[in-house]
Structures are given as structure tokens and as C-alpha cells.
Design a protein around this motif. Structure first.
Motif, PDB file in Angstrom:
ATOM      1  N   MET A  71       0.855  -1.202   0.000  1.00 51.63           N
ATOM      2  CA  MET A  71       0.000   0.000   0.000  1.00 51.63           C
ATOM      3  C   MET A  71       0.892   1.253   0.000  1.00 51.63           C
ATOM      4  SD  MET A  71      -2.850   1.195   2.818  1.00 51.63           S
ATOM      5  CE  MET A  71      -3.836  -0.257   2.503  1.00 51.63           C
ATOM      6  N   HIS A  72       0.513   2.238  -0.770  1.00 57.22           N
ATOM      7  CA  HIS A  72       1.260   3.490  -0.816  1.00 57.22           C
ATOM      8  C   HIS A  72       1.210   4.171   0.551  1.00 57.22           C
ATOM      9  CE1 HIS A  72       2.386   7.581  -1.947  1.00 57.22           C
ATOM     10  NE2 HIS A  72       2.905   7.055  -3.029  1.00 57.22           N
ATOM     11  N   PRO A  73       2.323   4.785   0.992  1.00 57.02           N
ATOM     12  CA  PRO A  73       2.331   5.436   2.322  1.00 57.02           C
ATOM     13  C   PRO A  73       1.228   6.458   2.473  1.00 57.02           C
ATOM     14  CG  PRO A  73       4.568   5.268   1.451  1.00 57.02           C
ATOM     15  CD  PRO A  73       3.659   4.815   0.351  1.00 57.02           C
ATOM     16  N   LEU A  74       0.922   7.220   1.418  1.00 50.86           N
ATOM     17  CA  LEU A  74      -0.128   8.222   1.515  1.00 50.86           C
ATOM     18  C   LEU A  74      -1.475   7.578   1.771  1.00 50.86           C
ATOM     19  CD1 LEU A  74      -1.068  11.126   1.367  1.00 50.86           C
ATOM     20  CD2 LEU A  74      -1.208  10.915  -1.128  1.00 50.86           C
ATOM     21  N   GLN A  75      -1.723   6.431   1.143  1.00 57.03           N
ATOM     22  CA  GLN A  75      -2.974   5.727   1.370  1.00 57.03           C
ATOM     23  C   GLN A  75      -3.073   5.266   2.817  1.00 57.03           C
ATOM     24  OE1 GLN A  75      -2.678   2.682  -1.613  1.00 57.03           O
ATOM     25  NE2 GLN A  75      -3.886   3.845  -3.097  1.00 57.03           N
ATOM     26  N   CYS A  76      -1.953   4.846   3.372  1.00 59.38           N
ATOM     27  CA  CYS A  76      -1.954   4.438   4.782  1.00 59.38           C
ATOM     28  C   CYS A  76      -2.363   5.598   5.672  1.00 59.38           C
ATOM     29  CB  CYS A  76      -0.558   3.938   5.194  1.00 59.38           C
ATOM     30  SG  CYS A  76      -0.047   2.423   4.357  1.00 59.38           S
ATOM     31  N   VAL A  77      -1.833   6.791   5.364  1.00 59.64           N
ATOM     32  CA  VAL A  77      -2.167   7.964   6.178  1.00 59.64           C
ATOM     33  C   VAL A  77      -3.648   8.280   6.070  1.00 59.64           C
ATOM     34  CG1 VAL A  77      -1.804  10.434   6.456  1.00 59.64           C
ATOM     35  CG2 VAL A  77       0.151   8.935   6.029  1.00 59.64           C
ATOM     36  N   LEU A  78      -4.154   8.213   4.857  1.00 55.23           N
ATOM     37  CA  LEU A  78      -5.555   8.585   4.648  1.00 55.23           C
ATOM     38  C   LEU A  78      -6.505   7.579   5.264  1.00 55.23           C
ATOM     39  CD1 LEU A  78      -5.501   9.887   0.975  1.00 55.23           C
ATOM     40  CD2 LEU A  78      -5.632  11.230   3.067  1.00 55.23           C
ATOM     41  N   PRO A  94      -0.967  18.741   2.134  1.00 58.87           N
ATOM     42  CA  PRO A  94      -0.232  18.285   0.940  1.00 58.87           C
ATOM     43  C   PRO A  94      -0.950  17.239   0.111  1.00 58.87           C
ATOM     44  CG  PRO A  94       0.814  17.505   2.973  1.00 58.87           C
ATOM     45  CD  PRO A  94      -0.214  18.510   3.377  1.00 58.87           C
ATOM     46  N   TYR A  95      -1.955  16.552   0.669  1.00 66.73           N
ATOM     47  CA  TYR A  95      -2.628  15.513  -0.106  1.00 66.73           C
ATOM     48  C   TYR A  95      -3.909  16.012  -0.767  1.00 66.73           C
ATOM     49  CZ  TYR A  95      -4.922  15.263   4.483  1.00 66.73           C
ATOM     50  OH  TYR A  95      -5.554  15.581   5.653  1.00 66.73           O
ATOM     51  N   LEU A  96      -4.181  17.335  -0.683  1.00 61.73           N
ATOM     52  CA  LEU A  96      -5.347  17.928  -1.337  1.00 61.73           C
ATOM     53  C   LEU A  96      -4.937  19.166  -2.099  1.00 61.73           C
ATOM     54  CD1 LEU A  96      -8.023  17.738   1.535  1.00 61.73           C
ATOM     55  CD2 LEU A  96      -7.927  16.282  -0.496  1.00 61.73           C
ATOM     56  N   THR A  97      -5.698  19.493  -3.136  1.00 61.44           N
ATOM     57  CA  THR A  97      -5.468  20.726  -3.880  1.00 61.44           C
ATOM     58  C   THR A  97      -6.461  21.785  -3.426  1.00 61.44           C
ATOM     59  OG1 THR A  97      -7.035  20.156  -5.647  1.00 61.44           O
ATOM     60  CG2 THR A  97      -4.753  19.357  -5.878  1.00 61.44           C
ATOM     61  N   VAL A  98      -6.189  23.037  -3.794  1.00 63.98           N
ATOM     62  CA  VAL A  98      -7.099  24.124  -3.446  1.00 63.98           C
ATOM     63  C   VAL A  98      -8.480  23.867  -4.034  1.00 63.98           C
ATOM     64  CG1 VAL A  98      -7.587  26.581  -3.792  1.00 63.98           C
ATOM     65  CG2 VAL A  98      -5.268  25.841  -3.208  1.00 63.98           C
ATOM     66  N   LEU A 155     -18.559  11.852   7.997  1.00 65.69           N
ATOM     67  CA  LEU A 155     -17.591  12.680   8.716  1.00 65.69           C
ATOM     68  C   LEU A 155     -18.061  13.013  10.116  1.00 65.69           C
ATOM     69  CD1 LEU A 155     -18.201  16.060   9.011  1.00 65.69           C
ATOM     70  CD2 LEU A 155     -18.212  15.822   6.536  1.00 65.69           C
ATOM     71  N   LEU A 156     -17.093  13.243  10.999  1.00 59.62           N
ATOM     72  CA  LEU A 156     -17.326  13.715  12.360  1.00 59.62           C
ATOM     73  C   LEU A 156     -16.520  14.985  12.569  1.00 59.62           C
ATOM     74  CD1 LEU A 156     -16.905  10.465  14.529  1.00 59.62           C
ATOM     75  CD2 LEU A 156     -19.039  11.439  13.673  1.00 59.62           C
ATOM     76  N   ALA A 157     -17.114  15.960  13.244  1.00 59.74           N
ATOM     77  CA  ALA A 157     -16.399  17.187  13.592  1.00 59.74           C
ATOM     78  C   ALA A 157     -16.827  17.620  14.982  1.00 59.74           C
ATOM     79  CB  ALA A 157     -16.670  18.303  12.579  1.00 59.74           C
ATOM     80  N   ALA A 198     -13.743  17.308   1.773  1.00 60.45           N
ATOM     81  CA  ALA A 198     -12.916  16.960   0.612  1.00 60.45           C
ATOM     82  C   ALA A 198     -12.395  15.523   0.725  1.00 60.45           C
ATOM     83  CB  ALA A 198     -11.749  17.942   0.497  1.00 60.45           C
ATOM     84  N   VAL A 199     -12.028  15.105   1.925  1.00 57.90           N
ATOM     85  CA  VAL A 199     -11.537  13.735   2.123  1.00 57.90           C
ATOM     86  C   VAL A 199     -12.643  12.722   1.834  1.00 57.90           C
ATOM     87  CG1 VAL A 199     -10.713  12.095   3.862  1.00 57.90           C
ATOM     88  CG2 VAL A 199      -9.734  14.397   3.758  1.00 57.90           C
TER      89      VAL A 199
END
Length: 538
Positions: free
Chosen positions: A1-8, A89-93, A202-204, A217-218
Motif C-alpha cells: 500500500m502506498h504510504p499516503l494511502q496508509c495515512v488517509l 499536501p494531499y489535497l489541492t485548493v 464525517l465527524l467534527a 474533501a476527504v
């Protein structure tokens, strides 16, 4: 698994605050410099001293430490509407933008949740979202929740089951429907909500509303997103709540968040965090804008509103101790310094003499004489105080960690009534607390009879009636915050002798009371007036 996918995939959201923004700024700057083509790029055959020389020359022409300091401290160029902060860093504007998606809010619980809804909407509106009052039109459904009692949480679970069908029936031709849980229930249950209801995207928590654009966005990638981190300093002081009703005549203004009292029955310190107060200047700015919009009443809000303490101005952070009500103690070390509630109440009442001021919810320990004297002196500060007792038994009060005895509470009631003649008092009571006996309960009943409150909120077995009125009646609230119903009829205007008018939203009218129920007063209207004229002639 890509490291970024692990983070997400980890269901833990980080708050991208000022420090993170600076870090991302540095990251972008480094990338900008590293992407420049170098004419001195060393080849593998070069000697080690040549590599070192080339690196040194590039380092000398690159950004210095002062460059980063200037970049971090210089005011950033504002983005055109909609406003979006620097993305992680994992999202664009573009991914943080709402792109005209429609948001539907449902608000449950206390007045703070009503104000939180306005804050959350203000943040999403700046990111390009639209708001809808029609559930069927929504692309995003956000429930602002309460967790103070089990019944409040069960209401949300039932509502989620209803929304599940709506999400399932969503046509594939439309973008997926996203459902979010905001507020205290999100903070308290966290993973249980995500695991029990897979339909929740989502939770906030109460301190994470600034993160809503990122969380949404996520979820666009089909993942669940959450941010339930509590803050020691978040007050949303720079977020101007959006008033949703153009015809509104009253508004809530949040002045502080959280609670340090740690009463043994209360979940607020764990769902709302520690006490922190907004700067006085930001509160006054919001009240002035509401006055300019023509609003006639503001209610200052806080979980422990009268323990307000603004420590943002250094010159007021002296060693002056807090004045408590006589006979009351705290569960924490006595705080010192800062601008207190009496100062704020004084300044707010001066903004507009024709704007009524209320505040809720207070704690009985924080009613020093200067606050009571100010309420008595100012015509536009309502002569109504909510004074939660919770029990009439000193034994139960000690178990509740309330910081006072029945005797101290009754003494405070007498002192308030002597300081503010005609004051209206309301209270909260809890029946059936852990270890409460029949004798304890009878002491609570006797306190109700002794104090003779104007209104009481009794939990958990008290059912409150809903008052009804005809289409020909008008409804308002008096100084004591009781509902007053009266016929829509012509009346004299005190300010313009001989002129006959009808009451309009935002008017002050004098009503003669002719009947009363447990929750409502009825009467007929006498005249239209102002707070100044009423105080002078009545």
C-alpha cells in the motif's frame, strides 16, 4: 500500500492551524526552488570535491533563513471568493472548494448549538458551498448534535436511520450524498458512530468546524473523515456567524466556550473542553454589526457565561483575584487577572441603549456584586437571571460537586432580589441523581416552594407544554423571558402622539396581562414604546 494511502486510511484528522499553514508555505517554497533547472548539476563521474562545491554554490544562491521568516510573517495575498486556506499536501485548493454543493443543517440541543450552526455555515459559505432549507435538495447533510442526555443521543440515532434510506435512494446520476455529525455527540462517541453507522461520512467536534472543508474533501474519495480534537484556545473569534433569517429580531453571541467546573453529572468539559473566552473587542464588533442590522435583542452565550475572562490584553493580566458569590467555592485553583464578565456586560450594554441584553447559562458562583449592580442600573439589561440549583439537598449538591450548599444558594437568591427589585429567576433541577433519597427529593421540592421561581426546567421527567396561538395573535417575550401572547390590534405610538400603529417585528410594546398559564402570559396591547420611555414612565 502506498504510504499516503496508509495515512488517509487512519480515521484521525489533524487540525491544520497557523503552524501547519507555515509548514506548508515552507514546503511550497522549497519545491519552487528545487524545481529550478541547474546548469551545474553534477554527473556521477565528478569528484567528491566538485559535488561539494556545486552544492555550496546552489546553497548560497538559494533561500536564506530570513527569506522564510519574511514569507511566514508577511501578509498573504487574499484569494478571490470563495476563500480557501492553504490545503494540506494531499489535497489541492480546488478539492477544498464547495463547487456550489448544497448543505442542509439540522440543529439539536442548546443555544450554543444554534450559534455553532451559524459558525459552521459561515466557514462553509466562504469555501463556496450553498445552503438549502430543503432536505431533498441537499448534497451534504450536517446534524449539529447534543449529548447532554441519553434521550438527545437516541434522537440522533433515530434520525440517522431515516437519513439512511434517503442516502440509499440517491440517484447514481447525482453526486453521492454526504452525512456528517457535528458537535458534542461526535466528540463523545467518536469511533462508535463511524463503526455503528457506516453511512456517516464525517465527524467534527465543537472545536473542529474550521476543518469542515478539508473533512468534506476527504470524503469525496469514499473515505470517512473525523476531527474531534479539543482546543485550549479556539473561540472562533474571527468567524462572523451568518444570520440565517433576514427577519430575525434577536441573535445569539458566543462569548466563551468550554467549562472548568467539572460537576460530577456533566459531560460538557469532556465534549466542549476547557474554558476560554473571546477577546472583548471581537464581541463588541459582532454586537455592533447586529445593531446596525436592526436587531433588538442579543443573548450572550457560554457554557459558564458569567465566568468570562479575556486574557488577550496583557495590561489587564494582573494579580487581582476572582470575586465569587458569598459562600461559593470552585473545583479548580482560583484564577486571576483578565477582563471579567462585568466589564464585558458594561461595554455590550453601551453599544445600543435600545437593544436588550440577556446572557445564559450562568453558574451561581460567578455573581459578584458588580454584576448585580450593573444589571440593576442598565435599562437594556434584562432583569432576568437563570440560577441553576440542580438540587435542594446540600448532601446531593456536594455529591454533584456544585461548590455550594443549599444555605449559600438561598442567601444568594435573597441578595439578588435585594439588589435587583422585581428580578425574574429561573432554574434547572435534576431529580433521581445517584444516591438521592426521598428526603433529598423533598428538600428540592421545598426549595422550589421557598424561592418561587418564575420558570423551572426539571429533568428528566418533566414534560413542557407547547403554547398555541391563533393567526390573529402576536407573540413576544417580556423582560423576564416569558412568552406573551396578545391580539394583533392598532395601538398608540408613545413617540408620535396621536399616531395609531400595528406592532411589527422588533417593536417594544406595553401589554396589560389578563391571564396566565404555567408557561405563557396573555393580555391586550396598550401602546408601542421604547426602553427609555418605558423606564422613565413606569
Amino acid at each position: 500500500m502506498h504510504p499516503l494511502q496508509c495515512v488517509l486510511r487512519v480515521q484521525r484528522s489533524l487540525r491544520w492551524g497557523p503552524l501547519a499553514s507555515v509548514s506548508w508555505l515552507l514546503l511550497r517554497t522549497c519545491r519552487a526552488h528545487s524545481s529550478l533547472r541547474s546548469t551545474t548539476c553534477p554527473s556521477p563521474e565528478r569528484k567528491e570535491d566538485g559535488v561539494q562545491k556545486d552544492f555550496s554554490s546552489r546553497l548560497a544562491t538559494g533561500p536564506t533563513f530570513q527569506h522564510f521568516l519574511r514569507s511566514a510573517s508577511a501578509p498573504q495575498e487574499k484569494l478571490s471568493s470563495p476563500e480557501v486556506e492553504d490545503p494540506p499536501p494531499y489535497l489541492t485548493v480546488d478539492e477544498l472548494l464547495g463547487r456550489q454543493r448544497k448543505v442542509y443543517f439540522e440543529t439539536y440541543g442548546c443555544q450554543m448549538n444554534v450559534n455553532d450552526t451559524e459558525i459552521a455555515w459561515s466557514i462553509l459559505q466562504k469555501s463556496g458551498y450553498l445552503r438549502t432549507s430543503h432536505l431533498q435538495e441537499a448534497d451534504v447533510i450536517l446534524l449539529v448534535t447534543c449529548s447532554i442526555r441519553e434521550k438527545a443521543e437516541q434522537t440522533i440515532w433515530n434520525r440517522l436511520h431515516q437519513l439512511k434510506a434517503l442516502k440509499t435512494r440517491r440517484p447514481r446520476s447525482q453526486m453521492p450524498l454526504r452525512i456528517g455529525i457535528l458537535g458534542c455527540m461526535a466528540e463523545r462517541l467518536k469511533e462508535e458512530i463511524l463503526n455503528r453507522e457506516k453511512m456517516v461520512d464525517l465527524l467534527a467536534g465543537p472545536d473542529a468546524y474550521r476543518d469542515l472543508p478539508r473533512l468534506l474533501a476527504v470524503t469525496e474519495s469514499g473515505q470517512q473523515a473525523a476531527n474531534v480534537l479539543l482546543s485550549l484556545d479556539e473561540t472562533y473569534a474571527d468567524v462572523m456567524p451568518v444570520q440565517t433569517s433576514p427577519s430575525a429580531t434577536s441573535a445569539f453571541v458566543s462569548i466563551m466556550r468550554g467549562c472548568d467546573n467539572m460537576c460530577s453529572y456533566c459531560i460538557v468539559p469532556f465534549t466542549r473542553g476547557r474554558e476560554r473566552s473571546r477577546p472583548v473587542a471581537s464581541i463588541l464588533e459582532e454586537v455592533r454589526k447586529l445593531s446596525e442590522q436592526g436587531l433588538k435583542e442579543v443573548t450572550l452565550l457560554g457554557q459558564n457565561v458569567n465566568s468570562f475572562r479575556d486574557n488577550s490584553e496583557v495590561q489587564f493580566n494582573n494579580a487581582v483575584s476572582t470575586n465569587l458569590s458569598r459562600g461559593f467555592t470552585t473545583n479548580y485553583k482560583t484564577k486571576q487577572g483578565g477582563l471579567r464578565f462585568a466589564h464585558l456586560l458594561d461595554q455590550v450594554s453601551r453599544v445600543d441603549p435600545e437593544m436588550r441584553i440577556r446572557f445564559t447559562s450562568p453558574h451561581p458562583k460567578d455573581f459578584p456584586d458588580e454584576v448585580l449592580q450593573l444589571i440593576h442600573e442598565r435599562e437594556n439589561i434584562c432583569k432576568q437571571i437563570h440560577l441553576p440549583a440542580q438540587s435542594g439537598s446540600s448532601r446531593v449538591l456536594e455529591a454533584m460537586r456544585r461548590g455550594y450548599s443549599r444555605e449559600a444558594y438561598v442567601e444568594l437568591v435573597h441578595h439578588i432580589r435585594a439588589s435587583i427589585p422585581g428580578v425574574s429567576l429561573s432554574s434547572d433541577f435534576i431529580a433521581g441523581f445517584c444516591g438521592e433519597t426521598e428526603e433529598d427529593h423533598l428538600q428540592t421540592v421545598s426549595l422550589l416552594r421557598e424561592v418561587q421561581y418564575n420558570m423551572g426546567f426539571l429533568f428528566a421527567y418533566s414534560m413542557r407544554q407547547l403554547s398555541k396561538r391563533s393567526a390573529n395573535d402576536l407573540c413576544g417575550r417580556n423582560d423576564g423571558n416569558l412568552k406573551v401572547i396578545f391580539p394583533d390590534a392598532e395601538m398608540e405610538d408613545v413617540a408620535n402622539s396621536g399616531l395609531r400603529v400595528r406592532a411589527q417585528p422588533g417593536d417594544y410594546v406595553l401589554v396589560k396581562i389578563t391571564s396566565a398559564s404555567s408557561q405563557t402570559l396573555r393580555g391586550h396591547v396598550l401602546c408601542r414604546t421604547t426602553l427609555k420611555d418605558f423606564s422613565a414612565n413606569c
